[in-house]
Motif scaffolding. Structure first.
Motif, PDB file in Angstrom:
ATOM      1  N   VAL A 160       0.851  -1.194   0.000  1.00 49.01           N
ATOM      2  CA  VAL A 160       0.000   0.000   0.000  1.00 49.01           C
ATOM      3  C   VAL A 160       0.883   1.240   0.000  1.00 49.01           C
ATOM      4  O   VAL A 160       1.792   1.359   0.835  1.00 49.01           O
ATOM      5  CB  VAL A 160      -0.915   0.034   1.240  1.00 49.01           C
ATOM      6  CG1 VAL A 160      -1.779   1.296   1.235  1.00 49.01           C
ATOM      7  CG2 VAL A 160      -1.787  -1.212   1.298  1.00 49.01           C
ATOM      8  N   ARG A 161       0.619   2.139  -0.946  1.00 50.38           N
ATOM      9  CA  ARG A 161       1.269   3.444  -0.939  1.00 50.38           C
ATOM     10  C   ARG A 161       0.194   4.514  -0.855  1.00 50.38           C
ATOM     11  O   ARG A 161      -0.730   4.530  -1.674  1.00 50.38           O
ATOM     12  CB  ARG A 161       2.115   3.679  -2.193  1.00 50.38           C
ATOM     13  CG  ARG A 161       2.868   5.013  -2.165  1.00 50.38           C
ATOM     14  CD  ARG A 161       3.768   5.168  -3.369  1.00 50.38           C
ATOM     15  NE  ARG A 161       3.034   5.597  -4.541  1.00 50.38           N
ATOM     16  CZ  ARG A 161       2.787   6.878  -4.864  1.00 50.38           C
ATOM     17  NH1 ARG A 161       3.205   7.860  -4.069  1.00 50.38           N
ATOM     18  NH2 ARG A 161       2.128   7.171  -5.967  1.00 50.38           N
ATOM     19  N   VAL A 162       0.302   5.372   0.122  1.00 47.98           N
ATOM     20  CA  VAL A 162      -0.659   6.464   0.280  1.00 47.98           C
ATOM     21  C   VAL A 162      -0.239   7.606  -0.630  1.00 47.98           C
ATOM     22  O   VAL A 162       0.910   8.065  -0.575  1.00 47.98           O
ATOM     23  CB  VAL A 162      -0.714   6.931   1.743  1.00 47.98           C
ATOM     24  CG1 VAL A 162      -1.671   8.106   1.896  1.00 47.98           C
ATOM     25  CG2 VAL A 162      -1.120   5.788   2.661  1.00 47.98           C
ATOM     26  N   VAL A 163      -1.156   8.055  -1.480  1.00 44.21           N
ATOM     27  CA  VAL A 163      -0.878   9.176  -2.379  1.00 44.21           C
ATOM     28  C   VAL A 163      -1.340  10.447  -1.669  1.00 44.21           C
ATOM     29  O   VAL A 163      -2.511  10.817  -1.715  1.00 44.21           O
ATOM     30  CB  VAL A 163      -1.605   8.998  -3.726  1.00 44.21           C
ATOM     31  CG1 VAL A 163      -1.278  10.161  -4.662  1.00 44.21           C
ATOM     32  CG2 VAL A 163      -1.229   7.672  -4.367  1.00 44.21           C
ATOM     33  N   GLY A 164      -0.419  11.087  -0.974  1.00 39.22           N
ATOM     34  CA  GLY A 164      -0.774  12.263  -0.176  1.00 39.22           C
ATOM     35  C   GLY A 164      -0.086  12.196   1.167  1.00 39.22           C
ATOM     36  O   GLY A 164       0.871  11.442   1.364  1.00 39.22           O
ATOM     37  N   PRO A 165      -0.579  12.966   2.127  1.00 41.98           N
ATOM     38  CA  PRO A 165       0.056  12.996   3.446  1.00 41.98           C
ATOM     39  C   PRO A 165       0.013  11.637   4.133  1.00 41.98           C
ATOM     40  O   PRO A 165      -0.899  10.845   3.907  1.00 41.98           O
ATOM     41  CB  PRO A 165      -0.793  14.026   4.225  1.00 41.98           C
ATOM     42  CG  PRO A 165      -1.506  14.818   3.185  1.00 41.98           C
ATOM     43  CD  PRO A 165      -1.718  13.889   2.034  1.00 41.98           C
ATOM     44  N   ASP A 180       3.355   6.522   5.014  1.00 37.33           N
ATOM     45  CA  ASP A 180       2.718   6.492   3.694  1.00 37.33           C
ATOM     46  C   ASP A 180       3.050   5.238   2.889  1.00 37.33           C
ATOM     47  O   ASP A 180       2.616   5.102   1.757  1.00 37.33           O
ATOM     48  CB  ASP A 180       3.078   7.740   2.879  1.00 37.33           C
ATOM     49  CG  ASP A 180       4.568   7.850   2.596  1.00 37.33           C
ATOM     50  OD1 ASP A 180       5.340   6.978   3.045  1.00 37.33           O
ATOM     51  OD2 ASP A 180       4.959   8.828   1.928  1.00 37.33           O
ATOM     52  N   ARG A 181       3.825   4.311   3.455  1.00 36.63           N
ATOM     53  CA  ARG A 181       4.111   3.039   2.780  1.00 36.63           C
ATOM     54  C   ARG A 181       3.907   1.898   3.768  1.00 36.63           C
ATOM     55  O   ARG A 181       4.413   1.942   4.891  1.00 36.63           O
ATOM     56  CB  ARG A 181       5.563   2.997   2.276  1.00 36.63           C
ATOM     57  CG  ARG A 181       5.949   4.126   1.330  1.00 36.63           C
ATOM     58  CD  ARG A 181       5.350   3.957  -0.037  1.00 36.63           C
ATOM     59  NE  ARG A 181       5.784   5.023  -0.915  1.00 36.63           N
ATOM     60  CZ  ARG A 181       6.815   4.930  -1.765  1.00 36.63           C
ATOM     61  NH1 ARG A 181       7.503   3.800  -1.826  1.00 36.63           N
ATOM     62  NH2 ARG A 181       7.143   5.942  -2.535  1.00 36.63           N
ATOM     63  N   PHE A 182       3.183   0.877   3.309  1.00 34.82           N
ATOM     64  CA  PHE A 182       2.888  -0.280   4.149  1.00 34.82           C
ATOM     65  C   PHE A 182       2.923  -1.540   3.289  1.00 34.82           C
ATOM     66  O   PHE A 182       2.342  -1.547   2.199  1.00 34.82           O
ATOM     67  CB  PHE A 182       1.502  -0.171   4.789  1.00 34.82           C
ATOM     68  CG  PHE A 182       1.246   1.125   5.517  1.00 34.82           C
ATOM     69  CD1 PHE A 182       1.529   1.244   6.874  1.00 34.82           C
ATOM     70  CD2 PHE A 182       0.732   2.233   4.845  1.00 34.82           C
ATOM     71  CE1 PHE A 182       1.293   2.433   7.549  1.00 34.82           C
ATOM     72  CE2 PHE A 182       0.491   3.431   5.518  1.00 34.82           C
ATOM     73  CZ  PHE A 182       0.777   3.524   6.866  1.00 34.82           C
ATOM     74  N   VAL A 183       3.579  -2.569   3.762  1.00 37.67           N
ATOM     75  CA  VAL A 183       3.527  -3.870   3.088  1.00 37.67           C
ATOM     76  C   VAL A 183       3.039  -4.894   4.114  1.00 37.67           C
ATOM     77  O   VAL A 183       3.699  -5.140   5.128  1.00 37.67           O
ATOM     78  CB  VAL A 183       4.898  -4.295   2.537  1.00 37.67           C
ATOM     79  CG1 VAL A 183       4.801  -5.690   1.931  1.00 37.67           C
ATOM     80  CG2 VAL A 183       5.379  -3.302   1.480  1.00 37.67           C
ATOM     81  N   PHE A 184       1.866  -5.458   3.843  1.00 40.80           N
ATOM     82  CA  PHE A 184       1.254  -6.449   4.730  1.00 40.80           C
ATOM     83  C   PHE A 184       1.628  -7.846   4.237  1.00 40.80           C
ATOM     84  O   PHE A 184       1.584  -8.126   3.037  1.00 40.80           O
ATOM     85  CB  PHE A 184      -0.269  -6.299   4.724  1.00 40.80           C
ATOM     86  CG  PHE A 184      -0.755  -4.961   5.196  1.00 40.80           C
ATOM     87  CD1 PHE A 184      -1.053  -4.753   6.541  1.00 40.80           C
ATOM     88  CD2 PHE A 184      -0.908  -3.902   4.314  1.00 40.80           C
ATOM     89  CE1 PHE A 184      -1.495  -3.527   6.987  1.00 40.80           C
ATOM     90  CE2 PHE A 184      -1.358  -2.656   4.752  1.00 40.80           C
ATOM     91  CZ  PHE A 184      -1.645  -2.474   6.090  1.00 40.80           C
TER      92      PHE A 184
END
Length: 199
Positions: A160-165, A180-184
């Protein structure tokens, strides 16, 4: 569990294998932080819902507080733009369960297996007109599993990469620092746990 119950389970119970979910937090190539979770992890409105539920549950009980918190969060939330495995989506919230939860609606209650080696990924779309209203209507009608605004799937890994804050993430009810970056993923090898023998 309390100490006597735990001791009794170790003495007279049975061993079961339990998966452990992991979240690698931070951009690749940097010093990442890894957080473990046994039950669930979530992004978007879920961390806010956890905060509200914890503040209200002493007054109304856990499940009524959770329902009211979800309605409040959805009413006030801003859409979250994310890339899920490289594909962009606009969502209200993201749920990641350690194992396949049942039922398939938005209120997962139990897991038939604790060592299924999969992630239960669910999210509420924000790119469909009146998605929050349609979500509530589907919940009330018991048709959420067939709704176009609700997506549920199982995976072995989710980036998951959050596009924004950066945003907060909740793992097993605990809110983690914003990122802003998560790998599950599922940790290699299930952990043996003792539980009371079923009678």
């Amino acid at each position: 569990e309390d100490t006597p119950t735990a001791l009794a389970a170790a003495r007279d119970g049975e061993a079961v294998l339990v998966d452990v979910g992991l979240v690698d937090i931070g951009p690749p190539g940097t010093e990442q932080r890894t957080v473990a979770f046994v039950n669930t992890a979530s992004l978007g409105g879920y961390p806010d819902m956890v905060r509200l539920r914890e503040g209200w549950q002493h007054r109304w009980g856990k499940w009524p507080a959770a329902a009211m918190a979800l309605v409040r969060v959805l009413a006030e939330a801003a859409p979250l733009v994310v890339e899920l495995d490289g594909r962009r989506h606009t969502i209200w919230l993201l749920f990641v369960g350690n194992g396949a939860y049942r039922p398939t609606g938005m209120a997962p209650v139990f897991r038939p297996r604790l060592d299924a080696r999969v992630l239960d990924v669910r999210y509420l779309r924000a790119d469909v007109s009146f998605s929050r209203t349609r979500f509530v209507a589907s919940v009330l009608a018991g048709t959420l599993a067939r709704s176009r605004v609700y997506v549920a799937a199982t995976r072995t890994r989710l980036a998951v990469r959050v596009v924004g804050p950066p945003v907060g993430m909740a793992t097993d009810g605990e809110v983690q620092p914003d990122a802003d970056r998560f790998v599950f993923r599922i940790a290699p090898g299930a952990v043996p746990v003792y539980r009371p023998r079923e009678t």
